[in-house]
Design an enzyme around this catalytic site. Structure first.
Site, PDB file in Angstrom:
ATOM      1  N   SER A   1       8.032   0.408 -35.435  1.00 56.98           N
ATOM      2  CA  SER A   1       7.597  -0.344 -34.427  1.00 56.98           C
ATOM      3  C   SER A   1       7.934   0.403 -33.085  1.00 56.98           C
ATOM      4  O   SER A   1       7.864   1.690 -32.605  1.00 56.98           O
ATOM      5  CB  SER A   1       7.933  -1.914 -34.332  1.00 56.98           C
TER       6      SER A   1
ATOM      7  N   HIS B   1       2.053  -6.200 -34.578  1.00 54.90           N
ATOM      8  CA  HIS B   1       1.368  -5.199 -35.556  1.00 54.90           C
ATOM      9  C   HIS B   1       0.346  -6.371 -36.261  1.00 54.90           C
ATOM     10  O   HIS B   1       0.194  -6.185 -37.509  1.00 54.90           O
ATOM     11  CB  HIS B   1       2.601  -4.846 -36.677  1.00 54.90           C
TER      12      HIS B   1
END
Length: 310
Positions: free
Chosen positions: A85, A195
């Site tokens: 991430s 996400h």
């Protein structure tokens, strides 16, 4: 071969920037970050500050770059870099694809967009003990039954899946996952639904912002988030960073690729050791070390010894 691994949001702990090694490269990185952000970087890791997505993501980027620079000064530049991430940003810096100041500006904009899109009421939950297929089946069943959706955000390991969604949906899904045989299902310290398609608009805005930021072809190998594969061009890395908030992070694929490409020693940047634990469990032949758990001198000596024994 040496890899640097950079954790994502959820790894942060109070005081993690203050716990970085006493090293000239760390001090220089903190000073540079303070100038770029216009505030004392060491103020980003207080309990109050860590309630902010912006402070957390900037702090993780600073910690990752600081340790990467310190290691490089000791002759330990990575052959490969990968981050989960927001950890993809210090990974891009460590492999030479992106300047630190530009990475920090882009991370701040990223966090602002994420926090602005969902200031409250959303987040992430980690499910252990179920496969991606099993989690996806449970998520699809919710939609069939008219319940609010949850989305698969991270595939960290074959049976370690992170889901994103609204608070009530996540709490309900945790109960469903445990009933289906999950070993553990808990909320993470993340206040945005990372996400997944909920962040499509924010991702589009960051993509536009990223067009003005200079990227370079990496010196080392950069492993992407979306596909878990090596990326070799400036444009590919820019796209990976700008859009990773919208797509599932395929961390286990990235880890597998690094192992297959010859990584034998991996260092996880502070804070935490989640990525280290995953590597040790699934690839015990890979020496995985969490920088936050070892004195810096011991860390560098251990890595040098392991690399030279190959």
């Amino acid at each position: 071969m040496l890899a640097l691994l950079f954790p994502g949001q959820g790894a942060q702990t109070e005081g993690f920037l203050h716990s970085l090694p006493t090293h000239s490269a760390v001090r220089a990185t903190l000073d540079e970050a303070s100038q770029v952000l216009g505030t004392d970087a060491l103020a980003l890791d207080t309990a109050d500050a860590l309630r902010s997505t912006i402070a957390v993501q900037c702090g993780l980027t600073i910690a990752g770059v600081a340790i990467a620079r310190a290691l490089a000064e000791e002759g330990l530049a990575p052959d490969m870099s990968a981050g989960l991430s927001v950890g993809a940003y210090p990974a891009a810096v460590s492999c030479g694809a992106l300047a630190f100041d530009d990475a920090l500006k882009m991370v701040r904009r990223r966090a602002e967009l994420m926090e602005g899109a969902y200031p409250s009421g959303y987040g992430l939950a980690a499910v252990s003990g179920l496969t991606e297929h099993e989690v996806a089946t449970l998520a699809a069943r919710r939609i069939e039954e008219g319940e609010p959706p949850v989305y698969i955000g991270n595939v960290n390991a074959p049976r370690q899946i992170v889901v994103a969604g609204a608070d009530a949906a996540l709490d309900s899904f945790i109960g469903r996952a445990l009933a289906a045989g999950a070993r553990k299902a808990t909320r993470l310290a993340v206040s945005v639904p990372s996400h997944c398609e909920l962040l499509a608009h924010a991702s589009d805005e960051l993509t536009v912002y990223a067009r003005s930021i200079p990227f370079r072809a990496p010196r080392g190998v950069y492993i992407g988030n979306r596909g878990g594969r090596p990326l070799y061009t400036a444009d590919a890395i820019r796209d990976d960073l700008a859009t990773n908030m919208r797509y599932t992070v395929r961390w286990f694929d990235a880890l597998t690729v690094m192992q297959e490409m010859g990584v034998r020693v991996a260092i996880e940047a502070p804070p935490g050791q989640v990525l280290t634990d995953i590597a040790r469990e699934h690839y015990p032949e890979m020496v995985a070390l969490a920088a936050s758990t070892l004195a810096f001198e011991r860390l560098t000596a251990t890595v040098q010894r392991r690399l030279h024994s190959e």
